[in-house]
Write an enzyme that holds these catalytic residues in place. Structure first.
Site, PDB file in Angstrom:
ATOM      1  N   GLU A 161       0.852  -1.188   0.000  1.00 19.61           N
ATOM      2  CA  GLU A 161       0.000   0.000   0.000  1.00 19.61           C
ATOM      3  C   GLU A 161       0.887   1.237   0.000  1.00 19.61           C
ATOM      4  OE1 GLU A 161      -3.859  -1.587   2.348  1.00 19.61           O
ATOM      5  OE2 GLU A 161      -2.120  -1.112   3.559  1.00 19.61           O
ATOM      6  N   ILE A 162       0.682   2.086  -0.972  1.00 14.67           N
ATOM      7  CA  ILE A 162       1.456   3.315  -1.096  1.00 14.67           C
ATOM      8  C   ILE A 162       0.554   4.473  -0.683  1.00 14.67           C
ATOM      9  CG2 ILE A 162       2.648   4.843  -2.705  1.00 14.67           C
ATOM     10  CD1 ILE A 162       3.440   2.390  -4.291  1.00 14.67           C
TER      11      ILE A 162
END
Length: 794
Positions: free
Chosen positions: A542-543
């Site tokens: 997850e960015i």
């Protein structure tokens, strides 16, 4: 935390990890078009216009192919025939780096064969290979299969393909497959129809039949030709797991006849074809050991094999995945009814293609493929090259991040820093042990292990040169204790020693990135990169950009994550981000059910029967009761409001006070014995503790338990879509399947809602509101979709 993955579905059945290094992000370049499409009517007006990050390939206009003397075929290079009469047929699908077998490809292949090979007295043998480097055939075109509305219509199409392959054999010409790169699915099936297979020893060469991962089976003769080639046990192992076979093992098991260097592949195949034509070379089937002859070639032996396979498949699928059972049926039927074996195989294929399980798994595959192409939204002119990555924290998360970076990214060096020599040594031992296991399994050479290990530079607070090393860092990934003050201090410390362009990626399970960047001198360089544990195995990343994160920082984070082999989703900077935000209400409801007197074992069993890889109680133990408690407590004090009510998360706080931290301490909800085969039990002390926590004893059936827990999960996912935390249902489904193990055969929360019916699900939740309270109130987006009979996926 580590997740057990069913052998049949290794690419999707991984469990979630709420480790301190975990975190999510909203896809920073998600478009307001997408947001308006999926947000509820209550918030749609607040959307700002942005462009979609994912473009369906079907929307790209394709120019019709026009034959020329230089290029007579669209999907193939012109056929070459050498002086020895060997025809070279080269696959070359236009406009892409891979070859796939589409309906158009198959039709042109038949045309080519009829024109160039059939009744051509100059042709004495045929070699099939690819004109593309590092690529044979990656498989069938899934889009074609998906487009067939009535899956029964696939039967004559597959029949046409199989009859085409059979026509080769009637021609009487020796056929050779020259394989460099992936030969997967339909690609390997193509090669299996050949008399002789040569492959390169390239690290990119891999052979397999992964159809089971899409809820399908090999439909072009694979279930019949593979057992005949490599034996029953090897074939079933390959087809039921979808595993990829590397060249050395392929030769050992008889899947290929010869392994050569890539530069020698074409000539070796041409020579083999010429020798086959003259009779100088005879294909040799790998002989079986006396034990395998006893097991595979006698009815009693086969009975033993089928019995073991049946046990394995039932254990690994819990009956949720029909494809493995259809594969078994095809092989068994073919052994008993050889004349009708291919007819049965295609009929079974068409049945599987119509199942919701296959549609869900194909949806995940397409979503994953689309997300890997998201880099278009992060295109930054003259993007700075990453050469040195530093990892802060050498614990399981930090060491895992260092491992995938050293193993896959090709950077000059990876810095691994912790407080003292003991901590860094543990991290180094983790790396070396993991790579040694790969060497032992022949998935890595000694040279590559040593090269990877030497690229990791160990540093501590007392290393005199650590600041000099960090002065060259392009990216820092922080994986330290979950504390805002500590993380802010680390940001300040790093900004003092790193160059101005250095990206600082922080790991946190729930703390907003904007808070971590609040006092930074270069907040535009700060971003969240949330890995899931164990990092080498978990596919999701997850960015999380905050509002001030620069486009260049986003692009670098995405590029690093993609090189690490992760499926990246970008999510909004809110407490808990996406995955952990959805787990919050889920965990609260688990505590509510414990309070309502539901036994721990029943909770686990109910959710496993729903299709999760582990139940919620086991999940809390494996993540760590302390970590789970921290996340639940943090989200309870965040912005989820009534959605975090209805239970009592102090249950886990009290367990932490007792030192019951879960599996890592040997005691959590379960007691964990020592030794590899030790079973987990629930001790009388825990039973007594849980009984004191319960305020009533409701008698709930399995479905009601599932509805209560899963609806809290699903509703929060829909609320995240409504609020723009995620871009679209594709991101939402991938995030929860790859991040938490949400039942893969259901395709994720949004595809699950489509299958059940949003209106029906909203009615169920409204019933829970009446019975249990407002925490079950469906979000506005779900109500809107229920009212208009809309689906999240077309």
């Amino acid at each position: 935390m580590m997740i057990t993955r069913a052998a049949v579905l290794r690419h999707v059945t991984r469990r979630a990890i709420l480790a301190t290094s975990a975190r999510i992000t909203p896809t920073a370049a998600l478009t307001s078009f997408n947001e308006q499409r999926f947000q509820s009517t209550a918030v749609a007006a607040e959307s700002t216009s942005r462009s979609s990050s994912l473009t369906p390939s079907s929307s790209i206009e394709k120019k019709p192919f026009v034959a020329t003397p230089e290029r007579q075929y669209e999907f193939f290079r012109n056929v070459e025939i050498n002086d020895q009469g060997v025809a070279l047929i080269q696959f070359d699908c236009p406009g892409k780096s891979v070859n796939t077998i589409s309906f158009a490809f198959a039709k042109e292949a038949q045309q080519l064969w009829q024109t160039e090979i059939h009744n051509n007295s100059n042709v004495k043998a045929v070699v099939f290979t690819s004109a593309k480097p590092n690529m044979f055939i990656a498989g069938a075109d899934i889009f074609d299969i998906k487009q067939i509305e009535n899956k029964q219509d696939l039967i004559p199409l597959i029949q046409d393909g199989v009859e085409f392959f059979q026509s080769w054999k009637k021609e009487g010409l020796p056929l050779v497959a020259a394989i460099d790169g992936p030969a997967l699915g339909g690609g390997l099936e193509w090669a299996l129809w050949c008399d002789y297979r040569v492959c390169s020893d390239s690290s990119k060469t891999k052979l397999g039949l992964p159809e089971v991962k899409l809820g399908l089976l090999p439909g072009f003769g694979g279930t019949q030709n593979l057992p005949a080639t490599v034996g029953l046990q090897n074939a079933m192992d390959m087809m039921l797991t979808g595993k990829e076979i590397r060249p050395d093992k392929a030769k050992k098991m008889g899947l290929v006849d010869l392994v050569v260097a890539p530069a020698s592949l074409r000539q070796a195949a041409l020579d083999a074809a010429a020798q086959l034509a003259t009779g100088k070379l005879k294909p040799k089937k790998k002989p079986k050991s006396w034990m395998n002859r006893l097991l595979e070639d006698t009815s009693m032996g086969r009975s033993v094999i089928w019995n073991q396979i049946d046990k394995m498949v039932k254990k690994n699928t819990d009956g949720h995945y029909p494809a493995p059972f259809s594969i078994i049926q095809c092989v068994q039927y073919g052994l008993e009814n050889p004349a009708a074996r291919f007819k049965n195989e295609r009929e079974q294929f068409s049945k599987l293609a119509a199942t919701p399980e296959s549609q869900a798994l194909i949806g995940l595959f397409e979503g994953t493929t689309a997300l890997k192409k998201q880099d278009e939204q992060f295109k930054v002119p003259n993007l700075r090259k990453v050469d040195t990555v530093a990892v802060l924290g050498a614990g399981l998360m930090g060491a895992g991040i260092a491992q995938v970076t050293a193993e896959k990214c090709g950077y000059s060096q990876i810095l691994l820093k912790d407080r003292n020599d003991e901590a860094v040594a543990r991290g180094q031992a983790y790396l070396y042990d993991n790579w040694t296991k790969k060497v032992q399994k022949k998935r890595m050479s000694d040279y590559q292990r040593n090269k990877n290990f030497s690229s990791v530079v160990p540093l501590t607070d007392t290393t005199p040169s650590w600041k000099q090393h960090f002065s060259k860092a392009d990216v820092i990934i922080e994986a330290v204790f979950e504390d805002l003050t500590l993380k802010q201090k680390i940001v300040a410390d790093m900004e003092a020693v790193t160059p101005d362009h250095c990206v600082f990626a922080t790991n946190t399970s729930a703390i907003p990135i904007r808070d971590i960047a609040a006092n930074a001198k270069r907040p535009e360089n700060i971003i969240g990169m949330h890995y899931f544990s164990p990092v080498p195995n978990m596919p999701l990343l997850e960015i999380i950009p905050h509002e001030g994160t620069s486009d260049e920082t986003k692009a670098i984070a995405f590029n690093v994550g993609t090189k690490q082999g992760k499926t990246c989703i970008v999510v909004k900077d809110v407490p808990g981000f996406y995955v952990n935000r959805c787990l919050g209400p889920y965990l609260v409801e688990v505590s509510a059910l414990v309070r309502d007197g539901v036994p721990l074992e029943q909770l686990d069993k109910s959710i496993k029967n729903f299709g999760m890889p582990v139940g919620p109680v086991t999940l809390a133990d494996e993540v760590g009761v302390d970590v789970t408690s921290h996340v639940a407590k943090f989200l309870s004090n965040a912005d989820l409001g009534v959605r975090m009510t209805g239970g009592d998360v102090t249950l886990m706080e009290k367990m932490v006070a007792k030192g019951w931290l879960g599996k890592k301490s040997g005691q959590g909800f379960y007691t964990y014995g020592k030794g590899k085969n030790a079973k987990k039990t629930i001790s009388p002390e825990v039973q007594s503790f849980v009984k004191q926590f319960a305020t009533q004893k409701l008698t709930l059936d399995e479905k009601e338990i599932q509805d209560r827990i899963v609806s809290r999960f699903v509703n929060e996912a829909a609320k995240c879509l409504e609020d723009g935390v995620i871009a679209d249902p594709v991101v939402g489904d991938i995030g929860l399947v790859f991040g938490t193990g949400f039942a893969p055969f259901r395709g994720g929360p949004f595809r699950y809602l489509d299958q059940v019916g949003v209106a029906k699900y909203v009615d169920m939740m409204n019933g829970c509101v009446d019975k249990y309270g407002p925490q079950f109130e469906p979000c506005q987006l779900m109500k809107d979709y229920a009212a208009t009979n809309k689906k999240f996926h077309n």
